[in-house]
Each structure stands twice: as structure tokens, then as C-alpha cells.
Design a protein around this motif. Structure first.
Motif, mmCIF file in Angstrom:
data_model
loop_
_atom_site.group_PDB
_atom_site.id
_atom_site.type_symbol
_atom_site.label_atom_id
_atom_site.label_comp_id
_atom_site.label_asym_id
_atom_site.label_seq_id
_atom_site.Cartn_x
_atom_site.Cartn_y
_atom_site.Cartn_z
ATOM 1 N N LEU A 82 -0.761 16.777 -3.805
ATOM 2 C CA LEU A 82 -1.603 15.589 -3.963
ATOM 3 C C LEU A 82 -2.867 15.905 -4.762
ATOM 4 C CD1 LEU A 82 -1.408 13.931 -0.413
ATOM 5 C CD2 LEU A 82 -0.558 12.975 -2.550
ATOM 6 N N ILE A 92 -4.920 16.271 5.887
ATOM 7 C CA ILE A 92 -4.371 16.642 4.574
ATOM 8 C C ILE A 92 -5.109 15.919 3.450
ATOM 9 C CG2 ILE A 92 -2.053 17.163 5.466
ATOM 10 C CD1 ILE A 92 -1.111 14.640 4.022
ATOM 11 N N TYR A 93 -5.699 14.769 3.751
ATOM 12 C CA TYR A 93 -6.403 14.048 2.693
ATOM 13 C C TYR A 93 -7.762 14.673 2.422
ATOM 14 C CZ TYR A 93 -2.616 11.053 4.000
ATOM 15 O OH TYR A 93 -1.363 10.617 4.305
ATOM 16 N N THR A 99 0.832 -1.198 0.000
ATOM 17 C CA THR A 99 0.000 0.000 0.000
ATOM 18 C C THR A 99 0.868 1.251 0.000
ATOM 19 O OG1 THR A 99 -0.026 -0.060 2.388
ATOM 20 C CG2 THR A 99 -1.856 -1.102 1.254
ATOM 21 N N GLY A 100 0.205 2.369 -0.165
ATOM 22 C CA GLY A 100 0.924 3.622 -0.069
ATOM 23 C C GLY A 100 1.638 4.011 -1.336
ATOM 24 N N GLY A 133 -3.705 3.510 2.412
ATOM 25 C CA GLY A 133 -2.298 3.125 2.354
ATOM 26 C C GLY A 133 -1.387 4.188 2.955
ATOM 27 N N TYR A 134 -1.708 5.450 2.724
ATOM 28 C CA TYR A 134 -0.911 6.530 3.294
ATOM 29 C C TYR A 134 -1.152 6.650 4.788
ATOM 30 C CZ TYR A 134 -0.099 8.200 -1.469
ATOM 31 O OH TYR A 134 0.270 8.326 -2.773
ATOM 32 N N ILE A 135 -2.437 6.582 5.168
ATOM 33 C CA ILE A 135 -2.768 6.783 6.578
ATOM 34 C C ILE A 135 -2.094 5.726 7.444
ATOM 35 C CG2 ILE A 135 -4.673 6.730 8.242
ATOM 36 C CD1 ILE A 135 -6.408 8.069 6.134
ATOM 37 N N LYS A 136 -1.966 4.501 6.899
ATOM 38 C CA LYS A 136 -1.379 3.428 7.687
ATOM 39 C C LYS A 136 0.140 3.407 7.612
ATOM 40 C CE LYS A 136 -5.300 0.367 7.912
ATOM 41 N NZ LYS A 136 -5.903 -0.877 7.456
ATOM 42 N N GLN A 137 0.728 4.257 6.799
ATOM 43 C CA GLN A 137 2.182 4.243 6.688
ATOM 44 C C GLN A 137 2.861 5.519 7.103
ATOM 45 O OE1 GLN A 137 4.631 2.546 3.660
ATOM 46 N NE2 GLN A 137 2.824 1.778 2.654
ATOM 47 N N PHE A 138 2.156 6.628 7.010
ATOM 48 C CA PHE A 138 2.804 7.901 7.292
ATOM 49 C C PHE A 138 2.096 8.599 8.432
ATOM 50 C CE2 PHE A 138 3.510 7.078 2.757
ATOM 51 C CZ PHE A 138 4.889 6.976 2.780
ATOM 52 N N THR A 139 2.815 9.514 9.057
ATOM 53 C CA THR A 139 2.302 10.065 10.303
ATOM 54 C C THR A 139 1.645 11.432 10.142
ATOM 55 O OG1 THR A 139 4.535 10.834 10.708
ATOM 56 C CG2 THR A 139 3.890 8.804 11.775
ATOM 57 N N TYR A 140 1.492 11.892 8.896
ATOM 58 C CA TYR A 140 0.840 13.188 8.735
ATOM 59 C C TYR A 140 -0.589 13.152 9.255
ATOM 60 C CZ TYR A 140 3.987 16.174 6.215
ATOM 61 O OH TYR A 140 5.017 16.997 5.883
ATOM 62 N N ARG A 193 -6.830 17.764 0.328
ATOM 63 C CA ARG A 193 -6.519 17.307 -1.023
ATOM 64 C C ARG A 193 -7.779 17.264 -1.890
ATOM 65 N NH1 ARG A 193 -4.850 10.938 -1.589
ATOM 66 N NH2 ARG A 193 -4.468 10.869 -3.825
ATOM 67 N N VAL A 214 -7.893 4.832 11.858
ATOM 68 C CA VAL A 214 -6.860 3.953 11.322
ATOM 69 C C VAL A 214 -7.203 2.475 11.569
ATOM 70 C CG1 VAL A 214 -5.416 4.040 13.382
ATOM 71 C CG2 VAL A 214 -4.362 3.626 11.180
ATOM 72 N N TYR A 215 -7.998 2.223 12.603
ATOM 73 C CA TYR A 215 -8.373 0.833 12.890
ATOM 74 C C TYR A 215 -9.549 0.342 12.051
ATOM 75 C CZ TYR A 215 -5.434 1.280 17.018
ATOM 76 O OH TYR A 215 -4.368 1.472 17.846
#
Lengths: 262, 265
Positions: free
Chosen positions: B24, B110-111, A102-103, B99-106, B114, B262-263
Motif C-alpha cells: 500500500l 496497517i494504515y 468505498t474501498g 473505505g477499507y476500514i469499514k469493509q475489511f477486517t485487518y 503504510r 470505525v463509528y
């Protein structure tokens, strides 16, 4: 700024999979009417009352079976999963490097994905443009960077993501089982970069099934099972105990054998 | 840290990192027209076809002179497009960014921002087209149109709140974007865009616009741009009240769901 640190106090994480499972669709609802089975609360406890403290300069390995809670723990440290109980505090610029499925923006080029990832990791656009050549050459993806990333293999995703993540000059690097996917040449390059990173006295938390890599990178290892810490101590001692437990064999295995306990 | 303090901190962090969501959002626009020959000019063509086709038919149907009806229809339709796109895309803001929310800490906000950037591009193009139509129809352009600017500010804030509420609520209730799409399709023909308030009054259907917040939001910009003077006071009062209510709803829902997003994604 205060010293880099990660402090977890009595951290619990619960996933409520009841909301995701089929009981919440119209189809599932109608099926339930027919069966009339009482619905149970479907909760998975990924972490249970876990306490851990990591200080500046420590390089911590995480081992344990699949589902032991390693990935969840890393995401709590990154601030991505807010603990459902207890407290978590991370001081320092975190750079997470997690799952690779993902990502990514699959229809966009490698270049564009580098830009987006770098931005999401906190880099400014001019900084990104300045570092693009270096990131690109480190990834060794060459002309593939012009192609949409949906054409990439797992190893290529790893190259791209690793190149970006380590170029942002993180203070705390959180790696989740990623080094295994690159090919030999890349793993060697990644090792060099990891050593550079480690010499700067920053924090590394690294989950892996490769005991070799743990032995190489980590001065401390945490063995997890069922969301708890089983043992925590110097890497060598913990690896030996883990091997003994996981393989049910004496601990005098040749040190360069990799244990993949699954 | 209390949820509300975290929300405030996240919101400020998100706004400060405007380059991220700007990038984005603009990339989304480019991506939408990737490999298309006409490209973003589709936004223009699409609108031209709508206004041309609908304008002539409905203008005749409602017996309105085209020189005033076409500008009225254009700006109403453009504002509607922005409001409805931000609502619907807002519903997918977190789901698509999983995918972004679960990998990055921003911060997740921001989404949402966007989505606003993405919808602003057709909105801005639409406003330019409105001016072209207005000039082509020989209508006046004047300083009174500047009253649309405070209206625009209100519209942007409300659109952000809409998208914000939809993003959080849809992560939990995945039926919501589908439901809103269906509802908005109906609302488009019920809200005074193709017809005017006078037409409704004549038929005794006043309630159709009186209790429709989207009507007031459209009027915030449409009235100054077509009448060259500020919209009636009740438009501003209703819009501001609606904004406050939306803000309260947004706070309430984020307060409850922010830690869980996130959950449940």
C-alpha cells in the motif's frame, strides 16, 4: 480449530452522530450560541440487544426495511463494528462483501485494485499473482481492467469485488445486498459460484431485498426491524410472514415475484 | 478481551502482514507521481533545489563555510521532512482509509505503517543525497557514521508513534491535521536545521532547541553523520524518554478510541 460459528449475545450498536453533525464546526458552534437551544445527545441505536447464533453449514438470509440494521449486523459479524454493548464472536475466516462506493483506489487500474482487495482479504502476493487470471476472467471485465476504476459502473465494481471476494476461499461469506447490481449474465455466474460455496458446508449470511434470491440461497431467514430480530426460522415461513406484513397482502403471491419493500 | 490486549494482538497481526502495508505504501509513492514525466525523480530534484538554493543563501547569511554547511543542511532537512511528513500523513491515515476500514477486517495499524513506508522513500533518497553532497564537498566519510543506525531505529519508532497518535486523534478531532501543518511550518524555521545550535547560543536563544524534541530526533542521525561519532549522551537520553512518553500517549489514546474509530469515521 474449532467449528465455524457466529455467536451474538445481547449485542447493541449505537452510532453517536452528534460528533459528526454540524454542532461540531466553528460555524455550527457560533450558530448555536445565537439560538441557545440545548444540544441533545444524538444517538442512533442500530442494533438493540440482538442475540443470534449461526452454526457451520447454515445459510442465513436477512430481511427487513431499509434501516432495520441488516448492514450493521453484518459488520458486527465481520468484526468491523465492535458492539457497544453485549458480545460478538466469530470463528472462521471471514470474507465480507459490502458497500461498493468505498474501498477502491479510484485512480488505479482494475488490476491494482484486485491486488489491493485480495491483500486486504488476507491473500499472499504470490497467491494473488497466481489467481489473477482466474479472477480477471471471472469478472469478465477484459480490457476495462487496464483502466482506472473511477471509470467503472456500479455493476462493474460488483463484478470486480465479487470475483475477488469469492476467490479467497472464505469460510464465512457475508454479503450485503450486492447481487442485484450485476447484469443478468453475471448474476447467473455468481449464482453458480454461490452454489459451489454453499456445498462446502460453510457459513453464508446474506442480506437482500430479493426474496427470490433468499429463497434460493438460504435455509434460514432472520427478519429484522429497528435493530431487533422480529422472527427467525425457515426461509419459506419467514418470507411469507414478511410479505404479509410488508405488502399488507395475502401470502398467496406467485412465488417468483420479487418484493421490493424499499 | 480488554482493549489493551486487543491492541497488542492487532499490532502484532499488523506487523506480521508487512507485505500488505509495504504494498500500500509503495503504491502510494507511485501514485503520487502517476502521469508525471519526471516521476519519483521529483523527490531528488525537490531536495536538490532546496539544498542548493537555501544552502547558498543561508550559508552566506550565517557565515558558514559551504563545505560543512551543505551536508549539515541536507541531512537536517531530510530528517525533518521524514518527521513532519509522518506526522501530517499520519493524521490522514484513518480518514483516507475509511473505505477499507469499514469493509475489511485487518487491524487499523496497517494504515499507519503504510504512512511510514510512504515517507521512507523520500527519506532514503535524501540520505543517499546527503552522501553525495558530503563527497562532493570533500568531507570525510567513516565508520563513526554507523552511530546513525541506532539513531535511525529510534527515529523510525518515534515516527510510527507520532503517526499512530495523529491517526487516532485526527479521526476524532479533524482540526488536528490542519493545526499540525501550521505548527510544523513554524517549527521548521525554529528548529536548528538552517542554523546551528551555536548560532542560537550566541544570541541567547538556547531555549529554542533545548525544549524542542524534534531537535533531539534530528540530532540522532545528523550528529553521527556529520561528526563521525556518537551524539552527546543527552541526545539519546532525551530521545528515549520522549519515545517512552509518546508510547504512553499512544496507548492511552488508542485505549480510549480504538473501538470507536470505525463509528466516528
Amino acid at each position: 480449530m474449532s467449528e465455524l460459528s457466529i455467536t451474538l449475545k445481547d449485542v447493541g450498536v449505537q452510532f453517536d452522530i452528534g460528533t459528526a453533525a454540524d454542532g461540531h464546526t466553528l460555524k455550527g458552534f457560533l450558530a448555536n450560541l445565537k439560538n441557545r437551544t440545548p444540544r441533545q445527545a444524538n444517538v442512533v441505536e442500530a442494533l438493540r440487544g440482538l442475540s443470534l447464533e449461526v452454526k457451520a453449514g447454515e445459510r442465513v438470509g436477512l430481511i427487513g426495511h431499509n434501516g432495520a440494521g441488516k448492514s450493521t449486523l453484518l459488520k458486527v459479524m465481520a468484526g468491523i463494528y465492535p458492539p457497544t454493548s453485549g458480545r460478538a464472536r466469530t470463528i472462521g475466516r471471514v470474507c465480507p462483501l459490502f458497500e461498493f462506493a468505498t474501498g477502491f483506489e479510484y485512480n488505479r487500474s482494475g488490476w491494482e485494485n484486485i491486488r489491493i482487495r485480495a491483500m486486504l482479504l488476507g491473500m499472499q502476493p504470490d497467491e494473488i499473482e497466481a489467481k489473477l487470471p482466474e479472477i480477471a476472467s471471472f469478472s469478465e471485465l477484459g480490457r476495462f481492467l487496464d483502466y482506472p476504476v473511477r471509470t467503472y459502473s456500479t455493476g462493474m465494481f460488483v463484478r470486480l469485488a465479487f470475483a475477488v471476494s469469492t476467490s479467497v476461499n472464505p469460510e464465512i461469506l457475508l454479503l450485503d445486498e450486492v447481487m442485484g447490481a450485476g447484469d443478468l449474465a453475471f448474476t447467473e455466474k455468481a449464482n453458480v459460484r454461490m452454489r459451489e460455496f454453499m456445498e462446502q458446508g460453510k457459513i453464508l449470511v446474506f442480506s437482500s431485498h430479493s426474496l427470490d434470491l433468499l429463497g434460493e440461497y438460504c435455509n434460514r431467514t432472520v427478519w429484522m426491524d429497528h435493530g431487533r430480530v422480529i422472527e427467525d426460522g425457515p426461509t419459506n415461513a419467514i418470507i411469507n410472514a414478511y410479505k404479509h406484513h410488508a405488502l399488507g397482502r395475502p401470502t398467496s403471491l406467485p412465488p417468483n415475484k420479487t418484493a421490493n419493500s424499499g | 478481551m480488554t482493549p489493551l490486549r486487543k491492541l497488542r494482538r492487532d499490532q502484532i497481526t499488523a506487523l506480521k502482514n508487512w507485505r500488505v502495508w509495504w504494498h500500500l505504501g509503495m503504491a502510494d509513492v507511485r501514485n503520487r507521481f502517476a502521469k508525471s514525466f519526471v516521476g519519483p525523480a521529483w523527490i531528488l530534484l525537490n531536495l536538490a533545489m532546496w539544498v542548493g538554493g537555501m544552502g547558498i543563501i543561508y550559508g552566506t547569511l550565517f557565515q558558514r563555510p559551504l563545505d560543512t554547511y551543505l551536508p549539515y543542511l541536507t541531512i537536517g532537512f531530510v530528517c525533518w521532512g521524514f518527521l513532519s511528513q509522518t506526522i501530517i500523513d499520519g493524521g490522514n491515515a484513518f480518514v483516507f482509509a475509511e473505505g477499507y476500514i469499514k469493509q475489511f477486517t485487518y487491524p487499523k495499524q496497517i494504515y499507519v505503517l503504510r504512512v511510514i513506508v510512504n515517507a521512507s522513500v523520500p527519506f532514503a533518497i535524501g540520505v543517499v543525497i546527503f552522501f553525495i553532497v558530503t563527497l562532493a564537498m570533500g568531507q570525510r566519510i567513516g565508520m563513526g557514521m554507523l552511530w546513525a543506525l541506532p539513531g535511525l531505529a529510534l527515529v523510525l519508532i518515534v515516527a510510527y508513534l507520532h503517526a499512530f497518535i495523529m491517526a487516532y486523534a485526527s479521526a476524532r478531532f479533524r482540526d488536528l491535521p490542519h493545526g499540525m501543518t501550521a505548527l510544523l511550518q513554524v517549527l521548521m524555521f525554529v528548529t536548528p536545521i538552517f542554523f546551528t545550535v551555536d548560532t542560537l547560543k550566541k544570541s541567547g536563544l538556547d531555549f529554542v532547541y533545548k525544549y524542542n524534541p524534534l531537535y533531539y530526533l534530528i540530532e540522532l542521525m545528523r550528529y553521527p553523520l556529520t561528526e563521525l561519532k556518537p551524539a552527546p549522551v543527552e541526545v539519546y537520553v532525551t530521545a528515549v524518554l520522549y519515545m517512552l512518553i509518546a508510547a504512553l500517549v499512544a496507548l492511552f489514546i488508542a485505549n480510549r478510541l480504538d473501538r470507536r474509530i470505525v463509528y466516528i469515521l
